[in-house]
Motif scaffolding. Structure first.
Motif, PDB file in Angstrom:
ATOM      1  N   VAL A   1      -0.009  40.383 -33.636  1.00 14.06           N
ATOM      2  CA  VAL A   1      -1.015  40.479 -32.576  1.00 14.06           C
ATOM      3  C   VAL A   1      -2.018  39.329 -32.699  1.00 14.06           C
ATOM      4  N   ILE A   2      -2.375  38.966 -33.942  1.00 10.95           N
ATOM      5  CA  ILE A   2      -3.278  37.849 -34.174  1.00 10.95           C
ATOM      6  C   ILE A   2      -2.588  36.829 -35.080  1.00 10.95           C
ATOM      7  N   THR A   3      -3.021  35.585 -34.961  1.00 11.10           N
ATOM      8  CA  THR A   3      -2.450  34.520 -35.780  1.00 11.10           C
ATOM      9  C   THR A   3      -3.095  34.529 -37.164  1.00 11.10           C
ATOM     10  N   ASP A   4      -2.532  33.719 -38.055  1.00 12.31           N
ATOM     11  CA  ASP A   4      -3.089  33.633 -39.407  1.00 12.31           C
ATOM     12  C   ASP A   4      -4.513  33.077 -39.387  1.00 12.31           C
ATOM     13  N   SER A   5      -4.782  32.120 -38.503  1.00  9.81           N
ATOM     14  CA  SER A   5      -6.142  31.561 -38.438  1.00  9.81           C
ATOM     15  C   SER A   5      -7.134  32.602 -37.915  1.00  9.81           C
ATOM     16  N   GLN A   6      -6.718  33.424 -36.955  1.00  7.52           N
ATOM     17  CA  GLN A   6      -7.582  34.501 -36.468  1.00  7.52           C
ATOM     18  C   GLN A   6      -7.799  35.540 -37.573  1.00  7.52           C
ATOM     19  N   TYR A   7      -6.768  35.800 -38.341  1.00 10.44           N
ATOM     20  CA  TYR A   7      -6.874  36.729 -39.459  1.00 10.44           C
ATOM     21  C   TYR A   7      -7.892  36.218 -40.479  1.00 10.44           C
ATOM     22  N   GLU A   8      -7.844  34.924 -40.776  1.00 11.50           N
ATOM     23  CA  GLU A   8      -8.784  34.344 -41.732  1.00 11.50           C
ATOM     24  C   GLU A   8     -10.230  34.489 -41.251  1.00 11.50           C
ATOM     25  N   VAL A   9     -10.456  34.318 -39.950  1.00  9.33           N
ATOM     26  CA  VAL A   9     -11.799  34.496 -39.392  1.00  9.33           C
ATOM     27  C   VAL A   9     -12.235  35.943 -39.552  1.00  9.33           C
ATOM     28  N   GLU A  10     -11.333  36.882 -39.276  1.00 11.30           N
ATOM     29  CA  GLU A  10     -11.645  38.311 -39.420  1.00 11.30           C
ATOM     30  C   GLU A  10     -12.027  38.640 -40.871  1.00 11.30           C
ATOM     31  N   ILE A  11     -11.241  38.170 -41.806  1.00 10.18           N
ATOM     32  CA  ILE A  11     -11.490  38.466 -43.224  1.00 10.18           C
ATOM     33  C   ILE A  11     -12.780  37.797 -43.691  1.00 10.18           C
ATOM     34  N   GLN A  12     -13.021  36.581 -43.234  1.00 10.24           N
ATOM     35  CA  GLN A  12     -14.258  35.888 -43.596  1.00 10.24           C
ATOM     36  C   GLN A  12     -15.464  36.652 -43.049  1.00 10.24           C
ATOM     37  N   ALA A  13     -15.350  37.162 -41.823  1.00 12.23           N
ATOM     38  CA  ALA A  13     -16.433  37.953 -41.226  1.00 12.23           C
ATOM     39  C   ALA A  13     -16.657  39.247 -42.017  1.00 12.23           C
ATOM     40  N   VAL A  14     -15.579  39.877 -42.465  1.00 15.29           N
ATOM     41  CA  VAL A  14     -15.695  41.092 -43.281  1.00 15.29           C
ATOM     42  C   VAL A  14     -16.447  40.785 -44.568  1.00 15.29           C
ATOM     43  N   ARG A  15     -16.108  39.674 -45.229  1.00 12.60           N
ATOM     44  CA  ARG A  15     -16.764  39.313 -46.497  1.00 12.60           C
ATOM     45  C   ARG A  15     -18.257  39.041 -46.286  1.00 12.60           C
TER      46      ARG A  15
ATOM     47  N   ARG B   1     -19.953  47.087 -34.912  1.00 14.40           N
ATOM     48  CA  ARG B   1     -19.065  46.231 -34.110  1.00 14.40           C
ATOM     49  C   ARG B   1     -19.838  45.055 -33.524  1.00 14.40           C
ATOM     50  N   MET B   2     -21.044  45.299 -33.027  1.00 13.22           N
ATOM     51  CA  MET B   2     -21.861  44.245 -32.453  1.00 13.22           C
ATOM     52  C   MET B   2     -22.193  43.175 -33.505  1.00 13.22           C
ATOM     53  N   LEU B   3     -22.612  43.604 -34.686  1.00 13.87           N
ATOM     54  CA  LEU B   3     -22.932  42.666 -35.755  1.00 13.87           C
ATOM     55  C   LEU B   3     -21.697  41.917 -36.239  1.00 13.87           C
ATOM     56  N   PHE B   4     -20.571  42.617 -36.332  1.00  7.42           N
ATOM     57  CA  PHE B   4     -19.322  42.001 -36.769  1.00  7.42           C
ATOM     58  C   PHE B   4     -18.897  40.912 -35.793  1.00  7.42           C
ATOM     59  N   ASN B   5     -18.978  41.208 -34.498  1.00  5.36           N
ATOM     60  CA  ASN B   5     -18.622  40.205 -33.488  1.00  5.36           C
ATOM     61  C   ASN B   5     -19.577  39.021 -33.528  1.00  5.36           C
ATOM     62  N   SER B   6     -20.845  39.282 -33.784  1.00  2.00           N
ATOM     63  CA  SER B   6     -21.825  38.208 -33.908  1.00  2.00           C
ATOM     64  C   SER B   6     -21.480  37.292 -35.083  1.00  2.00           C
ATOM     65  N   ILE B   7     -21.082  37.874 -36.191  1.00  2.00           N
ATOM     66  CA  ILE B   7     -20.689  37.092 -37.365  1.00  2.00           C
ATOM     67  C   ILE B   7     -19.444  36.275 -37.057  1.00  2.00           C
ATOM     68  N   LYS B   8     -18.468  36.874 -36.380  1.00  2.00           N
ATOM     69  CA  LYS B   8     -17.243  36.152 -36.026  1.00  2.00           C
ATOM     70  C   LYS B   8     -17.542  34.955 -35.122  1.00  2.00           C
TER      71      LYS B   8
ATOM     72  N   ALA C   1     -21.366  30.346 -41.944  1.00  2.00           N
ATOM     73  CA  ALA C   1     -21.979  31.374 -41.102  1.00  2.00           C
ATOM     74  C   ALA C   1     -23.116  32.050 -41.850  1.00  2.00           C
ATOM     75  N   ALA C   2     -24.170  32.360 -41.119  1.00  2.00           N
ATOM     76  CA  ALA C   2     -25.343  32.989 -41.718  1.00  2.00           C
ATOM     77  C   ALA C   2     -25.088  34.463 -42.007  1.00  2.00           C
ATOM     78  N   CYS C   3     -25.640  34.914 -43.103  1.00  2.00           N
ATOM     79  CA  CYS C   3     -25.548  36.319 -43.489  1.00  2.00           C
ATOM     80  C   CYS C   3     -26.724  37.065 -42.851  1.00  2.00           C
ATOM     81  N   PRO C   4     -26.459  38.057 -42.004  1.00  2.00           N
ATOM     82  CA  PRO C   4     -27.563  38.743 -41.328  1.00  2.00           C
ATOM     83  C   PRO C   4     -28.374  39.620 -42.287  1.00  2.00           C
ATOM     84  N   TYR C   5     -29.625  39.835 -41.932  1.00  4.99           N
ATOM     85  CA  TYR C   5     -30.488  40.739 -42.688  1.00  4.99           C
ATOM     86  C   TYR C   5     -30.324  42.136 -42.100  1.00  4.99           C
ATOM     87  N   LEU C   6     -30.006  43.102 -42.940  1.00  4.58           N
ATOM     88  CA  LEU C   6     -29.807  44.475 -42.485  1.00  4.58           C
ATOM     89  C   LEU C   6     -30.712  45.418 -43.257  1.00  4.58           C
TER      90      LEU C   6
END
Length: 86
Positions: free
Chosen positions: A60-74, A9-16, A26-31
């Motif tokens: 609950v979230i807008t389409d633009s927020q959804y796009e940020v979430e999906i981009q962070a997942v990728r 969750r911490m890393l995901f929020n950092s990516i977002k 956005a930078a891809c973290p080293y894990l």
């Protein structure tokens, strides 16, 4: 000590935050860690994608927020694909 869920969750929020700040560059973290940790992180990140879809469908979230979430997942999935096992 953080659990794998908390660390994910911490890393995901950092990516977002990075996506919001820098756009799609956005930078891809080293894990790194154990194979078990990587597997559990994959499962956690899959949940985040499912939750984002449900939240968007419920309004609950807008389409633009959804796009940020999906981009962070990728980006997180890309980081897990390059994961260093030790």
């Amino acid at each position: 000590m953080k659990s794998i869920s908390q660390e994910t969750r911490m890393l995901f929020n950092s990516i977002k935050l990075d996506i919001r700040k820098n756009g799609s560059e956005a930078a891809c973290p080293y894990l790194g860690g154990t194979t078990n940790k990587r597997t559990r992180m994959y499962k956690e990140i899959a949940k985040y994608e499912d939750y984002a879809k449900v939240d968007r469908d419920l309004g609950v979230i807008t389409d633009s927020q959804y796009e940020v979430e999906i981009q962070a997942v990728r980006i997180f999935e890309k980081a897990l694909a390059n994961y260093s096992v030790y």
